[in-house]
Design a protein around this motif. Structure first.
Motif, PDB file in Angstrom:
ATOM      1  N   UNK A  93       0.866  -1.180   0.000  1.00 33.31           N
ATOM      2  CA  UNK A  93       0.000   0.000   0.000  1.00 33.31           C
ATOM      3  C   UNK A  93       0.900   1.225   0.000  1.00 33.31           C
ATOM      4  N   UNK A  94       0.787   2.046  -1.027  1.00 34.56           N
ATOM      5  CA  UNK A  94       1.649   3.219  -1.149  1.00 34.56           C
ATOM      6  C   UNK A  94       0.830   4.429  -1.574  1.00 34.56           C
ATOM      7  N   UNK A  95       0.819   5.439  -0.719  1.00 34.07           N
ATOM      8  CA  UNK A  95       0.212   6.727  -1.045  1.00 34.07           C
ATOM      9  C   UNK A  95      -1.198   6.597  -1.605  1.00 34.07           C
ATOM     10  N   UNK A  96      -2.029   5.836  -0.898  1.00 36.30           N
ATOM     11  CA  UNK A  96      -3.425   5.720  -1.280  1.00 36.30           C
ATOM     12  C   UNK A  96      -3.695   4.759  -2.409  1.00 36.30           C
ATOM     13  N   UNK A  97      -2.693   3.981  -2.823  1.00 34.25           N
ATOM     14  CA  UNK A  97      -2.890   3.010  -3.891  1.00 34.25           C
ATOM     15  C   UNK A  97      -2.459   1.619  -3.412  1.00 34.25           C
ATOM     16  N   UNK A  98      -3.232   0.633  -3.806  1.00 35.32           N
ATOM     17  CA  UNK A  98      -2.901  -0.761  -3.556  1.00 35.32           C
ATOM     18  C   UNK A  98      -2.161  -1.273  -4.782  1.00 35.32           C
ATOM     19  N   UNK A  99      -0.911  -1.635  -4.589  1.00 37.22           N
ATOM     20  CA  UNK A  99      -0.095  -2.169  -5.682  1.00 37.22           C
ATOM     21  C   UNK A  99      -0.119  -3.687  -5.580  1.00 37.22           C
ATOM     22  N   UNK A 100      -0.784  -4.333  -6.534  1.00 40.71           N
ATOM     23  CA  UNK A 100      -0.992  -5.777  -6.483  1.00 40.71           C
ATOM     24  C   UNK A 100      -0.113  -6.452  -7.526  1.00 40.71           C
ATOM     25  N   UNK A 101       0.643  -7.448  -7.083  1.00 39.33           N
ATOM     26  CA  UNK A 101       1.515  -8.181  -7.984  1.00 39.33           C
ATOM     27  C   UNK A 101       0.743  -9.174  -8.841  1.00 39.33           C
ATOM     28  N   UNK A 102       1.466  -9.999  -9.630  1.00 43.90           N
ATOM     29  CA  UNK A 102       0.801 -10.992 -10.494  1.00 43.90           C
ATOM     30  C   UNK A 102      -0.044 -11.956  -9.670  1.00 43.90           C
ATOM     31  N   UNK A 103      -1.266 -12.194 -10.134  1.00 35.96           N
ATOM     32  CA  UNK A 103      -2.188 -13.081  -9.433  1.00 35.96           C
ATOM     33  C   UNK A 103      -1.835 -14.533  -9.741  1.00 35.96           C
ATOM     34  N   UNK A 104      -1.650 -15.332  -8.698  1.00 37.34           N
ATOM     35  CA  UNK A 104      -1.385 -16.760  -8.835  1.00 37.34           C
ATOM     36  C   UNK A 104      -2.671 -17.506  -8.536  1.00 37.34           C
ATOM     37  N   UNK A 105      -3.001 -18.489  -9.385  1.00 38.09           N
ATOM     38  CA  UNK A 105      -4.270 -19.191  -9.235  1.00 38.09           C
ATOM     39  C   UNK A 105      -4.083 -20.669  -9.469  1.00 38.09           C
ATOM     40  N   UNK A 106      -4.893 -21.491  -8.774  1.00 36.61           N
ATOM     41  CA  UNK A 106      -4.954 -22.893  -9.115  1.00 36.61           C
ATOM     42  C   UNK A 106      -5.619 -23.021 -10.488  1.00 36.61           C
ATOM     43  N   UNK A 107      -5.534 -24.211 -11.081  1.00 33.60           N
ATOM     44  CA  UNK A 107      -6.026 -24.396 -12.449  1.00 33.60           C
ATOM     45  C   UNK A 107      -7.208 -25.355 -12.500  1.00 33.60           C
ATOM     46  N   UNK A 108      -8.040 -25.341 -11.474  1.00 33.77           N
ATOM     47  CA  UNK A 108      -9.207 -26.210 -11.438  1.00 33.77           C
ATOM     48  C   UNK A 108     -10.242 -25.739 -12.455  1.00 33.77           C
ATOM     49  N   UNK A 109     -10.778 -26.685 -13.208  1.00 34.79           N
ATOM     50  CA  UNK A 109     -11.798 -26.335 -14.191  1.00 34.79           C
ATOM     51  C   UNK A 109     -13.098 -25.980 -13.475  1.00 34.79           C
ATOM     52  N   UNK A 110     -13.713 -24.882 -13.892  1.00 32.34           N
ATOM     53  CA  UNK A 110     -14.973 -24.442 -13.295  1.00 32.34           C
ATOM     54  C   UNK A 110     -16.109 -24.882 -14.209  1.00 32.34           C
ATOM     55  N   UNK A 111     -16.824 -25.944 -13.831  1.00 34.18           N
ATOM     56  CA  UNK A 111     -17.876 -26.477 -14.693  1.00 34.18           C
ATOM     57  C   UNK A 111     -19.032 -25.506 -14.845  1.00 34.18           C
ATOM     58  N   UNK A 112     -19.293 -24.728 -13.802  1.00 40.01           N
ATOM     59  CA  UNK A 112     -20.346 -23.722 -13.875  1.00 40.01           C
ATOM     60  C   UNK A 112     -19.794 -22.495 -14.603  1.00 40.01           C
ATOM     61  N   UNK A 113     -20.352 -22.146 -15.759  1.00 40.17           N
ATOM     62  CA  UNK A 113     -19.834 -20.993 -16.514  1.00 40.17           C
ATOM     63  C   UNK A 113     -19.809 -19.699 -15.711  1.00 40.17           C
ATOM     64  N   UNK A 114     -20.768 -19.533 -14.800  1.00 42.21           N
ATOM     65  CA  UNK A 114     -20.808 -18.299 -14.011  1.00 42.21           C
ATOM     66  C   UNK A 114     -19.624 -18.227 -13.055  1.00 42.21           C
ATOM     67  N   UNK A 115     -19.129 -19.379 -12.572  1.00 44.12           N
ATOM     68  CA  UNK A 115     -17.964 -19.376 -11.696  1.00 44.12           C
ATOM     69  C   UNK A 115     -16.690 -19.094 -12.480  1.00 44.12           C
ATOM     70  N   UNK A 116     -16.610 -19.611 -13.707  1.00 39.79           N
ATOM     71  CA  UNK A 116     -15.469 -19.283 -14.563  1.00 39.79           C
ATOM     72  C   UNK A 116     -15.450 -17.789 -14.854  1.00 39.79           C
ATOM     73  N   UNK A 117     -16.621 -17.222 -15.109  1.00 44.92           N
ATOM     74  CA  UNK A 117     -16.716 -15.778 -15.356  1.00 44.92           C
ATOM     75  C   UNK A 117     -16.366 -14.989 -14.097  1.00 44.92           C
TER      76      UNK A 117
END
Length: 266
Positions: A93-117
């Motif tokens: 957090x720097x001067x009122x901004x959240x600096x977020x690095x690269x997002x790491x995610x598991x690779x589980x398939x989301x069968x429900x299209x709304x969850x993938x979205x």
């Protein structure tokens, strides 16, 4: 069965923090506000509203009305809860901004299209540099994130277990037997309790030592729902209650992680 590491190492340096100035109302109710990262880490931040730059509601972020998108902050990491995949990234957090690095995610398939979205909608907005507005109120602090594209995400803070119980708690591992057992509970006649025994793991996440004895747990584990026929090993945080009720337990157990899960035949 899945065994996850016990510890998540943090190698980043302590971030520079500049928290937004409190309003007059905030100052009156909170005369000694905490720094930005301290307040962020004391709450689970649950998404309550999201609009784009045109004021249109972002429906994709609300695919689970009963399980809202939640952001959890440690001193160096942000974790997305209630998405389809497990997601997380480093941040400062720097001067009122959240600096977020690269997002790491598991690779589980989301069968429900709304969850993938949902996963796509989160990862598109919780990244890079976003403006952060943090307002500390006594009962329900609020967090607002504004992306470079003008999307505004609003969150309400729910106190973490550490905040509610006034300390970090003690990490413990419990093996939960597939079937519950009758037990003595003064508040619940004919009660059924989880049958548990303590387990031990080394720093590499490998089982070590002999398990403790099986015994009924005459209380619940916050956040844990047992399914009959499923044996679980759970990582919990164990808190000592400062003022336990006269007829209740002196400790509280809060689910931190399901480490192993196995279906056991009848």
């Amino acid at each position: 069965m899945l065994l996850l590491p016990l510890l998540l190492a943090a190698c980043a340096q302590t971030p520079e923090v500049t928290a937004p100035a409190p309003t007059a109302t905030t100052a009156a109710t909170n005369p000694a506000p905490q720094t930005g990262t301290e307040l962020l880490s004391r709450y689970h931040w649950q998404l309550t509203n999201a609009i784009d730059s045109n004021g249109t509601h972002i429906d994709a972020l609300f695919a689970r009305p009963d399980r809202p998108v939640q952001l959890d902050f440690s001193p160096y990491r942000i974790t997305v809860v209630n998405s389809c995949n497990n997601m997380g990234a480093g941040y400062t957090v720097r001067k009122g901004h959240l600096q977020i690095g690269p997002m790491v995610s598991t690779m589980m398939a989301c069968q429900d299209p709304s969850l993938a979205a949902l996963d796509d909608a989160i990862s598109q907005r919780v990244r890079g540099s976003v403006t952060v507005n943090l307002l500390a109120r006594d009962n329900a602090p609020s967090l607002q994130l504004v992306t470079d594209s003008g999307d505004t995400l609003s969150f309400t803070g729910v106190p973490t277990a550490e905040t509610r119980y006034g300390g970090p708690g003690q990490i413990a591992f419990l093996e939960v037997a597939p079937q519950s057992v009758p037990c003595n509970n003064p508040l619940m006649p004919n009660a059924q309790c989880l049958l548990v025994r303590e387990r031990f793991f080394d720093e590499q996440g490998l089982a070590s030592g002999a398990p403790g004895p099986w015994q009924p747990l005459n209380q619940t584990i916050e956040g844990y729902t047992h399914t009959p026929g499923i044996r679980n090993v759970v990582r919990v945080k164990r808190f000592t209650l400062k003022n336990p009720p006269a007829d209740g337990p002196a400790t509280a157990y809060v689910l931190d992680l399901i480490v192993e899960s196995e279906k056991v035949g009848q």
